[in-house]
Write an enzyme that holds these catalytic residues in place. Structure first.
Site, PDB file in Angstrom:
ATOM      1  N   GLY A 277       0.786  -1.224   0.000  1.00 19.65           N
ATOM      2  CA  GLY A 277       0.000   0.000   0.000  1.00 19.65           C
ATOM      3  C   GLY A 277       0.819   1.275   0.000  1.00 19.65           C
ATOM      4  O   GLY A 277       0.273   2.368   0.079  1.00 19.65           O
ATOM      5  N   THR A 278       2.145   1.144  -0.101  1.00 22.65           N
ATOM      6  CA  THR A 278       2.965   2.353  -0.099  1.00 22.65           C
ATOM      7  C   THR A 278       3.042   2.986  -1.488  1.00 22.65           C
ATOM      8  O   THR A 278       3.671   4.027  -1.652  1.00 22.65           O
ATOM      9  CB  THR A 278       4.398   2.067   0.395  1.00 22.65           C
ATOM     10  OG1 THR A 278       4.853   0.874  -0.228  1.00 22.65           O
ATOM     11  CG2 THR A 278       4.436   1.905   1.893  1.00 22.65           C
TER      12      THR A 278
ATOM     13  N   GLU B 151     -10.503  -3.788  28.654  1.00 24.86           N
ATOM     14  CA  GLU B 151     -10.065  -2.614  27.887  1.00 24.86           C
ATOM     15  C   GLU B 151      -9.523  -1.524  28.818  1.00 24.86           C
ATOM     16  O   GLU B 151      -8.551  -0.844  28.486  1.00 24.86           O
ATOM     17  CB  GLU B 151     -11.208  -2.051  27.035  1.00 24.86           C
ATOM     18  CG  GLU B 151     -11.707  -2.998  25.947  1.00 24.86           C
ATOM     19  CD  GLU B 151     -10.598  -3.563  25.073  1.00 24.86           C
ATOM     20  OE1 GLU B 151      -9.625  -2.844  24.802  1.00 24.86           O
ATOM     21  OE2 GLU B 151     -10.702  -4.742  24.683  1.00 24.86           O
TER      22      GLU B 151
HETATM   23  P1  ADP Z   1       1.627  -1.252  -3.399  1.00 24.47           P
HETATM   24  O1  ADP Z   1       1.808  -1.705  -4.820  1.00 24.47           O
HETATM   25  O2  ADP Z   1       2.860  -0.661  -2.814  1.00 24.47           O
HETATM   26  O3  ADP Z   1       1.032  -2.272  -2.511  1.00 24.47           O
HETATM   27  P2  ADP Z   1      -0.299   0.436  -4.594  1.00 24.47           P
HETATM   28  O4  ADP Z   1       0.503   1.172  -5.590  1.00 24.47           O
HETATM   29  O5  ADP Z   1      -1.103  -0.691  -5.104  1.00 24.47           O
HETATM   30  O6  ADP Z   1       0.595  -0.055  -3.405  1.00 24.47           O
HETATM   31  O7  ADP Z   1      -1.222   1.489  -3.834  1.00 24.47           O
HETATM   32  C1  ADP Z   1      -2.610   1.348  -3.803  1.00 24.47           C
HETATM   33  C2  ADP Z   1      -3.267   2.689  -3.979  1.00 24.47           C
HETATM   34  O8  ADP Z   1      -3.002   3.542  -2.881  1.00 24.47           O
HETATM   35  C3  ADP Z   1      -2.788   3.441  -5.177  1.00 24.47           C
HETATM   36  O9  ADP Z   1      -3.474   3.068  -6.327  1.00 24.47           O
HETATM   37  C4  ADP Z   1      -3.041   4.882  -4.794  1.00 24.47           C
HETATM   38  O10 ADP Z   1      -4.373   5.235  -5.050  1.00 24.47           O
HETATM   39  C5  ADP Z   1      -2.837   4.875  -3.298  1.00 24.47           C
HETATM   40  N1  ADP Z   1      -1.474   5.310  -2.974  1.00 24.47           N
HETATM   41  C6  ADP Z   1      -0.517   4.556  -2.419  1.00 24.47           C
HETATM   42  N2  ADP Z   1       0.601   5.274  -2.230  1.00 24.47           N
HETATM   43  C7  ADP Z   1       0.362   6.502  -2.710  1.00 24.47           C
HETATM   44  C8  ADP Z   1       1.134   7.693  -2.822  1.00 24.47           C
HETATM   45  N3  ADP Z   1       2.396   7.760  -2.384  1.00 24.47           N
HETATM   46  N4  ADP Z   1       0.556   8.785  -3.363  1.00 24.47           N
HETATM   47  C9  ADP Z   1      -0.716   8.725  -3.795  1.00 24.47           C
HETATM   48  N5  ADP Z   1      -1.492   7.642  -3.725  1.00 24.47           N
HETATM   49  C10 ADP Z   1      -0.980   6.534  -3.179  1.00 24.47           C
HETATM   50 ZN    ZN Z   2      -6.926  -7.137  24.974  1.00 25.58          ZN
END
Ligand code: ADP
Ligand code: ZN
Ligand code: MG
Length: 635
Positions: free
Chosen positions: A215-216, A435
């Site tokens: 997700g980066t 909690e």
């Molecule tokens: P990874 O391949 O590293 O797992 P992705 O490229 O699939 O991550 O990221 C998923 C989505 O999250 C992207 O399509 C985008 O919409 C959003 N996203 C992730 N990183 C960024 C970033 N640095 N800037 C803008 N959007 C981002």
């Molecule tokens: Zn706990």
């Protein structure tokens, strides 16, 4: 090897072909033959005498023939103008005379004549040949055009590589990772004007490996490079090869490189490289790795076999560079490695700005504030939060997305969606104490992350949640911080022991976190004096991997992990006993209100907010960026 779904499809396919086979043989056997009715010899004689029969053919004592009007058997079977009957051996009639009198065409076949060879062959092998032909045709079609077909599973992803895309994403769509963009700019320049680079004899990396947490934005970056350079983008996900039939992976890789070279300048993007690029020497792998190995070898061969001057650059992404086969990282392959870090606060704000470009924001929305509330989250999470907030606003019929919508979206993303569960009062009380234990220790232990929220509304898998998040992004962690995490994680269980004298199953995930952190402290970060300043972490261990230490050390590690956990548990129980009044107050407030935010928690317990000057390591001082497993969320 076939995955379960694929296996199912495979058998369904076989079933369909089998049914088709039966159908085909039936068709062959009855081709061109109108239904024949079997009649008794009496019926035959009377039809013959009535002059209804037009022709007869005898084969030994069996007679077939045709009639003018349809005949039927007395049993009421369907009628037909074709019939067959058997002449009894004792019959003394003179069929020839009657037939001649009625102008019936007479024929006979040699009863001993064998069926022609071609007919035998056709009937016995025809269906099988037809089956094989259909099978080949379908798999060819599925593999070639990617049109799917019932055998689509054998060649699905091939389709994608025949059709390069032209991504519309550019660097404008990527934020928060400017260093990475700068490094990739060189690749873009090269792809735009390969001749310029060739003239100067400059060398551009063949392969660039993007490394970073899920997700980066690695996939996004690769597409943006193609978009910036305006070149075709051939993408393939390595995890697809894992399920492929042996031999397919290597040939796909060959195709992929051939197509890309033909379309040069172009980008080849191999996503999830770790799926096939795992270190081949790590442990013993049980079966199913032939395909991976062949595919990997093919990638290596292809990468060695081309020259960057051909204008093709291979990008790959992985979230586990540590497990990659060293052969992939050798010079001339993925020798340029770029780490994609989770964004810092400024980066998160920039990413939020990108994803809110087309979202109508209410005036009260402060994206910098949202960025401050979401340390540790990556681009994909932030996009998700914007999405959730917009959906929430739409559900409420608002015309603009407000800060409150964002607040709810952040909570949903961090804590999971609320769940309706019928709990007894006894259970609710126990959860409230559990909690409260986590939350109170988060306040009492110096160095712990501030407690932002505590709730006993079931969310996701959890019955209750305590959310602690750091004041700012941390990139390095001290032993005291890790111990504070352990004490806090054990707080739920400790509260149950202090209040009820027993423990419940509710601490399962807490204990999992404790085990991981304590173990990492010992084997990875050298925080046990007895084990010493050594790093034994073997991420790619596997069952059969050789442990890099002796049995005695293994025992020592186990003992040290247990010692740390037990010390933290004792601390947790002691602190909660000493602050029993505050524990009770917090639990009762929770039972009354279900959720408490940071201010309410501080008010109920009468504890002052920790001052913000705690040791957040400055970024530059961080030698390596490690995160203890698990977010600051405990249930
Ligand atoms: P990874 O391949 O590293 O797992 P992705 O490229 O699939 O991550 O990221 C998923 C989505 O999250 C992207 O399509 C985008 O919409 C959003 N996203 C992730 N990183 C960024 C970033 N640095 N800037 C803008 N959007 C981002
Ligand atoms: Zn706990
Ligand atoms: Mg990806």
């Amino acid at each position: 090897m076939l995955a379960p779904m694929r296996t199912l499809r495979f058998w369904v396919t076989i079933g369909i072909l089998f049914a088709a086979n039966i159908l085909i043989s039936n068709l062959l056997f009855s081709a061109g033959q109108a239904p024949t009715v079997t009649i008794s010899y009496n019926t035959f004689l009377s039809q013959l005498n009535e002059g209804n029969v037009t022709s007869i053919t005898s084969t030994g004592e069996s007679i077939t023939g045709t009639t003018k009007k349809a005949v039927t058997d007395s049993s009421g079977s369907p009628s037909s103008t074709k019939f067959q009957t058997q002449r009894p051996a004792f019959a003394t009639d003179d069929i020839e005379a009657i037939a001649l009198k009625n102008n019936v065409t007479m024929n006979a076949k040699d009863p001993n004549a064998s069926t022609p060879l071609w007919e035998t062959l056709l009937f016995s092998f025809g269906p099988t040949i037809a089956l094989v032909a259909v099978f080949l045709y379908l798999s060819r079609r599925a593999a070639g055009s990617g049109a799917g077909g019932i055998l689509g599973s054998f060649g699905q992803s091939r389709a994608r590589l025949y059709n390069p895309e032209q991504p519309s994403a550019t660097f404008e769509d990527v934020a928060g990772i400017d260093e990475v963009k700068a490094e990739l700019q060189e690749v873009v320049d090269f792809l735009r004007q390969p001749q310029k680079y060739q003239r100067l004899g400059g060398s551009v990396p063949k392969g660039v490996l993007l490394i970073g947490a899920p997700g980066t934005g690695k996939t996004l970056l690769a597409r943006a490079v193609a978009g910036e350079a305006k070149v075709p983008f051939f993408s393939i996900s390595a995890s697809e090869f894992v399920e492929a039939i042996v031999g397919v992976g290597a040939s796909r890789v060959r195709d992929l490189f051939a197509k890309a070279k033909a379309a040069a300048p172009a980008i080849i993007f191999i996503d999830e490289l770790d799926a096939i690029g795992r270190n081949r020497s790590a442990g013993i792998r049980l079966g199913g790795n032939d395909e991976q190995e062949q595919t990997l070898n093919q990638i290596l061969t292809e990468m060695d076999g081309f020259d960057t001057r051909e204008g093709v650059i291979v990008l790959a992404a992985t979230n586990r560079a540590d497990v990659l086969d060293p052969a992939l990282l050798r010079a001339g392959r993925f020798d340029r490695r770029i780490t994609v870090q989770p964004p810092d606060r400024r980066g998160r704000a920039a990413i939020l700005r990108i994803h809110t470009r087309n979202v109508p924001l209410a005036p009260d929305v402060d994206l910098d504030d949202i960025a401050g509330q979401t340390p540790g989250l990556v681009g994909a999470d932030l996009r998700n939060i914007v999405n959730e907030a917009a959906l929430g606003a739409a559900r409420k019929g608002e015309t603009q997305v407000t800060m409150a919508d964002f607040g709810e979206a952040i909570e949903r993303t961090l804590l999971g969606t609320e769940r309706k569960l019928l709990l007894t009062d006894k259970d609710r009380e126990r959860i409230a104490y559990h909690e409260s234990g986590h939350a109170l220790l988060g306040l009492l232990v110096p160095g712990a992350d501030p407690v932002k929220k505590v709730t006993i509304i079931p969310r996701g898998q959890a019955l209750g949640v305590t959310l602690q998040s750091p004041i700012d992004d941390r990139f390095n962690y001290g032993e005291d911080y890790l111990r504070a995490r352990l004490v806090g994680a054990l707080g739920g269980r400790a509260a149950e022991r202090v209040v009820y004298g027993i423990v419940t199953t509710g601490a399962e995930s807490d204990l999992l976190q404790v085990t991981r952190i304590a173990r990492e402290m010992v084997v990875r970060w050298g925080m046990s004096p007895k084990v010493g300043p050594l790093n034994f972490s073997d991420d790619e261990g596997g069952m059969f991997a050789q442990r890099p230490y002796s049995d005695a050390t293994a025992q020592l590690i186990d003992d040290e992990v247990r010692r740390i956990a037990e010390e933290c548990q004792a601390d947790a129980e002691r602190l909660l006993s000493e602050h029993r009044a505050q524990l009770d107050a917090l639990a009762h407030a929770l039972l009354k209100d279900d959720s408490l935010d940071e201010a309410e928690i501080l008010q109920v317990t009468g504890i002052k907010a920790q001052n913000d000057s705690q040791g957040v390591a400055p970024r530059a001082a961080a030698t390596s960026v490690v995160r203890p497993s698990g977010a600051g969320i405990r249930s």
